[in-house]
Design a protein around this motif. Structure first.
Motif, PDB file in Angstrom:
ATOM      1  N   ASP A   2      -0.071  -9.034  21.865  1.00 44.30           N
ATOM      2  CA  ASP A   2      -0.323  -8.001  22.869  1.00 44.30           C
ATOM      3  C   ASP A   2      -0.848  -6.755  22.167  1.00 44.30           C
ATOM      4  OD1 ASP A   2       1.794  -6.330  25.339  1.00 44.30           O
ATOM      5  OD2 ASP A   2      -0.339  -6.156  24.893  1.00 44.30           O
ATOM      6  N   ASP A   3      -2.087  -6.380  22.464  1.00 43.23           N
ATOM      7  CA  ASP A   3      -2.695  -5.235  21.796  1.00 43.23           C
ATOM      8  C   ASP A   3      -2.488  -3.948  22.564  1.00 43.23           C
ATOM      9  OD1 ASP A   3      -3.600  -7.014  19.953  1.00 43.23           O
ATOM     10  OD2 ASP A   3      -5.533  -7.298  20.947  1.00 43.23           O
ATOM     11  N   SER A   4      -1.634  -3.978  23.618  1.00 38.78           N
ATOM     12  CA  SER A   4      -1.510  -2.813  24.479  1.00 38.78           C
ATOM     13  C   SER A   4      -0.354  -1.909  24.093  1.00 38.78           C
ATOM     14  CB  SER A   4      -1.307  -3.286  25.924  1.00 38.78           C
ATOM     15  OG  SER A   4      -0.123  -4.048  26.040  1.00 38.78           O
ATOM     16  N   PHE A   5       0.072  -1.962  22.846  1.00 41.17           N
ATOM     17  CA  PHE A   5       1.141  -1.064  22.437  1.00 41.17           C
ATOM     18  C   PHE A   5       0.656   0.374  22.504  1.00 41.17           C
ATOM     19  CE2 PHE A   5      -1.184  -2.036  18.579  1.00 41.17           C
ATOM     20  CZ  PHE A   5      -1.287  -0.824  17.953  1.00 41.17           C
ATOM     21  N   PRO A   6       1.563   1.348  22.662  1.00 38.06           N
ATOM     22  CA  PRO A   6       1.139   2.732  22.863  1.00 38.06           C
ATOM     23  C   PRO A   6       0.472   3.330  21.632  1.00 38.06           C
ATOM     24  CG  PRO A   6       3.518   2.593  22.608  1.00 38.06           C
ATOM     25  CD  PRO A   6       3.018   1.199  22.688  1.00 38.06           C
ATOM     26  N   THR A   7      -0.693   3.899  21.779  1.00 39.61           N
ATOM     27  CA  THR A   7      -1.385   4.595  20.697  1.00 39.61           C
ATOM     28  C   THR A   7      -2.054   5.834  21.260  1.00 39.61           C
ATOM     29  OG1 THR A   7      -3.512   3.492  20.984  1.00 39.61           O
ATOM     30  CG2 THR A   7      -1.907   2.374  19.586  1.00 39.61           C
ATOM     31  N   VAL A  71      -2.766  -6.526  11.610  1.00 40.61           N
ATOM     32  CA  VAL A  71      -2.829  -5.118  11.971  1.00 40.61           C
ATOM     33  C   VAL A  71      -2.955  -4.326  10.673  1.00 40.61           C
ATOM     34  CG1 VAL A  71      -1.690  -3.193  13.141  1.00 40.61           C
ATOM     35  CG2 VAL A  71      -1.431  -5.527  14.023  1.00 40.61           C
ATOM     36  N   VAL A  72      -4.008  -3.515  10.556  1.00 40.52           N
ATOM     37  CA  VAL A  72      -4.288  -2.819   9.302  1.00 40.52           C
ATOM     38  C   VAL A  72      -4.519  -1.336   9.575  1.00 40.52           C
ATOM     39  CG1 VAL A  72      -5.306  -4.918   8.332  1.00 40.52           C
ATOM     40  CG2 VAL A  72      -6.792  -3.198   9.379  1.00 40.52           C
ATOM     41  N   ARG A  73      -4.305  -0.565   8.534  1.00 44.08           N
ATOM     42  CA  ARG A  73      -4.527   0.882   8.614  1.00 44.08           C
ATOM     43  C   ARG A  73      -5.342   1.307   7.407  1.00 44.08           C
ATOM     44  NH1 ARG A  73      -1.911   4.809   6.065  1.00 44.08           N
ATOM     45  NH2 ARG A  73      -0.157   3.441   5.542  1.00 44.08           N
ATOM     46  N   ALA A  74      -6.345   2.139   7.646  1.00 48.36           N
ATOM     47  CA  ALA A  74      -7.185   2.606   6.552  1.00 48.36           C
ATOM     48  C   ALA A  74      -6.409   3.556   5.655  1.00 48.36           C
ATOM     49  CB  ALA A  74      -8.422   3.311   7.101  1.00 48.36           C
ATOM     50  N   THR A  75      -6.631   3.464   4.351  1.00 48.48           N
ATOM     51  CA  THR A  75      -6.081   4.439   3.420  1.00 48.48           C
ATOM     52  C   THR A  75      -6.954   5.691   3.456  1.00 48.48           C
ATOM     53  OG1 THR A  75      -7.364   3.464   1.624  1.00 48.48           O
ATOM     54  CG2 THR A  75      -5.126   2.642   1.938  1.00 48.48           C
ATOM     55  N   ASP A  76      -6.529   6.710   2.752  1.00 49.14           N
ATOM     56  CA  ASP A  76      -7.274   7.979   2.782  1.00 49.14           C
ATOM     57  C   ASP A  76      -8.716   7.807   2.330  1.00 49.14           C
ATOM     58  OD1 ASP A  76      -5.038   9.255   3.686  1.00 49.14           O
ATOM     59  OD2 ASP A  76      -4.385   9.914   1.695  1.00 49.14           O
ATOM     60  N   GLY A  77      -8.933   6.893   1.421  1.00 46.00           N
ATOM     61  CA  GLY A  77     -10.288   6.699   0.924  1.00 46.00           C
ATOM     62  C   GLY A  77     -11.041   5.584   1.607  1.00 46.00           C
ATOM     63  N   PRO A 127      -9.885 -11.651  11.593  1.00 42.42           N
ATOM     64  CA  PRO A 127      -9.833 -10.562  12.571  1.00 42.42           C
ATOM     65  C   PRO A 127      -8.701  -9.596  12.241  1.00 42.42           C
ATOM     66  CG  PRO A 127      -8.912 -12.565  13.506  1.00 42.42           C
ATOM     67  CD  PRO A 127      -9.498 -12.944  12.177  1.00 42.42           C
ATOM     68  N   CYS A 128      -8.981  -8.311  12.361  1.00 45.02           N
ATOM     69  CA  CYS A 128      -7.989  -7.281  12.074  1.00 45.02           C
ATOM     70  C   CYS A 128      -8.006  -6.235  13.181  1.00 45.02           C
ATOM     71  CB  CYS A 128      -8.280  -6.585  10.735  1.00 45.02           C
ATOM     72  SG  CYS A 128      -8.164  -7.670   9.306  1.00 45.02           S
ATOM     73  N   LEU A 129      -6.827  -5.831  13.591  1.00 48.74           N
ATOM     74  CA  LEU A 129      -6.678  -4.733  14.538  1.00 48.74           C
ATOM     75  C   LEU A 129      -6.519  -3.464  13.730  1.00 48.74           C
ATOM     76  CD1 LEU A 129      -6.250  -3.926  17.572  1.00 48.74           C
ATOM     77  CD2 LEU A 129      -3.813  -4.134  17.119  1.00 48.74           C
ATOM     78  N   VAL A 130      -7.496  -2.594  13.801  1.00 48.88           N
ATOM     79  CA  VAL A 130      -7.527  -1.394  12.967  1.00 48.88           C
ATOM     80  C   VAL A 130      -6.823  -0.246  13.692  1.00 48.88           C
ATOM     81  CG1 VAL A 130      -8.956   0.223  11.695  1.00 48.88           C
ATOM     82  CG2 VAL A 130      -9.682  -2.158  11.947  1.00 48.88           C
ATOM     83  N   VAL A 131      -5.768   0.270  13.073  1.00 41.13           N
ATOM     84  CA  VAL A 131      -5.008   1.390  13.623  1.00 41.13           C
ATOM     85  C   VAL A 131      -5.274   2.599  12.740  1.00 41.13           C
ATOM     86  CG1 VAL A 131      -2.715   2.195  14.289  1.00 41.13           C
ATOM     87  CG2 VAL A 131      -3.272  -0.234  14.440  1.00 41.13           C
ATOM     88  N   ASN A 132      -5.594   3.713  13.355  1.00 48.88           N
ATOM     89  CA  ASN A 132      -6.053   4.865  12.586  1.00 48.88           C
ATOM     90  C   ASN A 132      -4.969   5.840  12.174  1.00 48.88           C
ATOM     91  OD1 ASN A 132      -8.834   4.145  12.663  1.00 48.88           O
ATOM     92  ND2 ASN A 132      -8.899   4.792  14.801  1.00 48.88           N
ATOM     93  N   HIS A 133      -3.865   5.880  12.912  1.00 48.60           N
ATOM     94  CA  HIS A 133      -2.882   6.932  12.682  1.00 48.60           C
ATOM     95  C   HIS A 133      -1.521   6.334  12.304  1.00 48.60           C
ATOM     96  CE1 HIS A 133      -5.754   9.755  14.352  1.00 48.60           C
ATOM     97  NE2 HIS A 133      -5.853   8.991  15.429  1.00 48.60           N
TER      98      HIS A 133
END
Length: 372
Positions: A2-7, A71-77, A127-133
């Motif tokens: 389920d990709d509808s988690f709160p963001t 589910v992945v998150r970008a590092t600062d760089g 496939p990756c779900l990219v989360v920014n924060h």
């Protein structure tokens, strides 16, 4: 998934190279002693503890399941991206594809038939779900693993809840336990219990010199420990009391009784050379609480390491009922003596039983004389 988690924004699914990803060294699911370790160390632990070879065989046969992206998150760089959900699947891919961390750790799967180039090639991008924060990551993990369908182990849950509660309190918002409970689909009690259980172990380890005991309980018996602190007798015994709000909990953590806490933590772990702990199951927490609240029962427990024996001293049965039950047990044993193999050791035990019965009779008689 389920990709509808709160963001705060819109999560985006995109195909990424596995080589652009890395394990999360702060993953709450990791044992606490592994937090912050390098990637080869984390990968080795996952390979040893998570049965990755079966997953690897499935991936080689079926490919990566597109309906459940990492589910992945970008590092600062930017790249590499940190895998915040799906570390088990990513670890499997890392070993299959022999990424640098797998090579550094000399990790590989032993297949009867080696994977083909085409099987491996179709696993190089997933496939990756990219989360920014970072806030979105925390919300997602709580939504999915605390109150959702894919729950973590008790220790991992507690560490996540600790981070969330302390963050809410640091922002000065009221009722941190209640607020975090709403986020993860539980109530204030469901958050406060594991939070307090973890914090007590942290104080034991960092301030009271009980590091080895606290670490072992955290690693091996946290679920039972958490359940044990539901006992008001145990909380009183260790000096924790019944604090409900965040401020009161912090105060109670400064008032713990070190020696009594040591005693309870010790009872959760097998003694040297023993196979089982005094407190073997969370279902015994209520009985243990009653024993620990009684000095005579505590003494018996310390001397014999037998919770059943110690509990007899605080059982609500009368002397008459308990003595009669013991008498009937001996009578039944006598009637069925032919069903047992009897040797010198058994005769000696029967002699000890006779001596104990004579002593009980003498003590009961003296009490009667005193009453007269």
């Amino acid at each position: 998934m389920d990709d509808s988690f709160p963001t705060d924004g819109n999560p985006v699914i995109q195909t990424m190279q596995v080589s652009e990803l890395k394990l999360d060294p702060q993953n709450p699911r990791l044992p606490e002693e592994l937090l912050g370790q390098d990637e080869p160390t984390l990968l080795a632990w996952l390979e040893e503890s998570e049965t990755l070879e079966e997953l690897a065989s499935s991936m080689l046969a079926n490919g990566f399941f597109a309906h459940e992206p990492l589910v992945v998150r970008a590092t600062d760089g930017g790249a590499p991206y940190v895998v915040v959900e799906g570390n088990r699947r990513f670890a499997t891919l890392s070993i299959l594809l022999q990424l640098p961390a797998a090579q550094d750790g000399d990790l590989h799967f032993d297949f009867e038939v080696e994977p083909t180039d085409s099987q491996l090639e179709r696993l190089r991008s997933v496939p990756c779900l990219v989360v920014n924060h970072a806030d979105d990551v925390r919300k997602f993990l709580g939504f999915r693993h605390i109150g959702g369908l894919k729950t973590w182990k008790p220790e991992a849950k507690a560490r996540y809840l600790e981070t969330e509660v302390d963050a809410v309190a640091a922002e000065g918002r009221p009722s941190p336990f209640k607020e975090v409970g709403k986020r993860v689909g539980t109530n204030a009690l469901g958050v406060r219990g594991p939070y307090v259980a973890l914090k007590v172990l942290r104080v034991a380890r960092e301030e009271l010199g009980l590091g080895d005991l606290a670490a072992a309980v955290l690693r091996d018996r946290f679920g039972v420990w958490n359940r044990l602190l539901n006992s008001s007798e145990v909380r009183d015994f260790i000096g924790l009391g019944d604090a409900l709000d965040y401020v009161s909990v912090q105060q109670s953590l400064t008032e713990l009784n070190s020696e009594n806490l040591r005693r309870v933590l010790t009872d959760l772990l097998p003694a040297e050379g023993a196979r089982l702990a005094v407190l073997q199951d969370s279902r015994d927490a209520t009985r243990y609480g009653r024993v620990i609240a009684s000095e005579v029962a505590r003494t018996t427990l310390a001397a014999h390491g037998d919770l059943d024996l110690a509990y007899q001293l605080v059982d609500s049965q009368t002397f008459k009922k308990r003595a009669w039950d013991l008498t009937r047990s001996v009578e039944i044993l006598t009637q069925n003596i032919d069903s047992f193999d009897i040797g010198p050791e058994e005769v000696a035990i029967a002699g000890s039983l006779l001596t104990a019965a004579r002593n009980l009779n003498a003590v009961a008689g003296s009490r009667l004389d005193e009453a007269d």
